[in-house]
Design a protein around this motif. Structure first.
Motif, short mmCIF file in Angstrom:
data_model
loop_
_atom_site.label_atom_id
_atom_site.label_comp_id
_atom_site.label_asym_id
_atom_site.label_seq_id
_atom_site.Cartn_x
_atom_site.Cartn_y
_atom_site.Cartn_z
N LYS A 174 42.32 39.99 44.31
CA LYS A 174 42.61 39.32 45.57
C LYS A 174 41.96 37.95 45.55
O LYS A 174 40.89 37.76 44.96
N GLU B 214 39.98 39.93 56.78
CA GLU B 214 40.81 38.75 56.54
C GLU B 214 40.10 37.48 56.99
O GLU B 214 40.17 36.46 56.30
N ARG C 146 34.89 34.49 46.20
CA ARG C 146 33.48 34.92 46.19
C ARG C 146 32.85 34.66 44.82
O ARG C 146 31.69 34.25 44.72
N ASP D 25 37.47 36.68 54.50
CA ASP D 25 38.11 36.12 53.30
C ASP D 25 38.51 34.67 53.52
O ASP D 25 38.32 33.83 52.64
N GLY E 54 40.43 36.42 47.88
CA GLY E 54 39.10 36.44 48.50
C GLY E 54 38.02 36.83 47.50
O GLY E 54 36.91 36.29 47.51
N GLU E 55 38.34 37.77 46.64
CA GLU E 55 37.39 38.21 45.62
C GLU E 55 37.11 37.08 44.62
O GLU E 55 35.96 36.84 44.24
#
Length: 192
Positions: free
Chosen positions: A176, A137, A182, A140, A178-179
């Motif tokens: 997600k 987390e 990225r 992220d 976070g993905e």
């Protein structure tokens, strides 16, 4: 039925441990190993519920093997040893040992020792899982902050609008946030 893997290079101690385990209800010795080099292979083969090691002092080989077991096929491990030095106990715990018992095996306490080791192992595994999730987390959040900054700079929008753009894209793609963050960073890096 608890499956036990015994590791002990001394025949008389090994027999004593097997006799003590025979008196514990609901326990079955799955395998007996004489050499530390066999621990990982036997754990993978027999999938014991608990590994019991009876030794004078756990050698580097034993501790290294336990470290590998702990990272690849974690199990509760109990060491019965004569060596009660702080450094040895610390090294054993770092290698993934759940219980380190000094000065021999008390057959009447064997069941309780194994149950405590199993509970400690379970608690440790839960803490490791929570720690990994928290680290994920945090990673992220850092990535999301960086991606928001890139979006804010590129689109000249507020932080709130940049976050909404990330969130909306994540929802559209079923991924997600976070993905997606990225991917935004990767794209920005690629485009310079």
């Amino acid at each position: 039925m608890l499956k036990i893997l015994i590791v002990d290079d001394a025949p008389e101690r090994r027999r004593a441990l097997q006799l003590a385990l025979a008196a514990v209800p609901g326990v079955k010795v799955a395998c007996v190993v004489e050499s530390a080099r066999e621990i990982l292979d036997r754990v993978n083969e027999h999938r014991p519920d608990v590994v019991l090691i009876d030794t004078t002092s756990p050698s580097r080989d034993v501790l290294e093997q336990l470290g590998v077991v702990s990272s690849t096929a974690p199990r509760p491990v109990v060491i019965f040893a004569e060596d009660g030095s702080t450094e040895t106990i610390r090294d054993a715990l770092k290698a993934g040992v759940s219980a380190y018992i000094v000065d021999g095996i008390a057959p009447g306490r064997l069941d309780a020792v194994m149950r405590v080791a199993i509970e400690r192992f379970t608690t440790d595994q839960e803490l490791r899982t929570q720690l990994a999730a928290t680290r994920g987390e945090l990673a992220d959040r850092k990535v999301i902050e960086r991606a928001k900054g890139l979006i804010m700079k590129q689109r000249k929008v507020s932080e709130e609008e940049a976050f909404k753009a990330l969130r909306d894209l994540a929802m559209q793609r079923g991924k997600k946030i976070g993905e997606i963050a990225r991917q935004v960073i990767d794209a920005a890096t690629l485009l310079g």
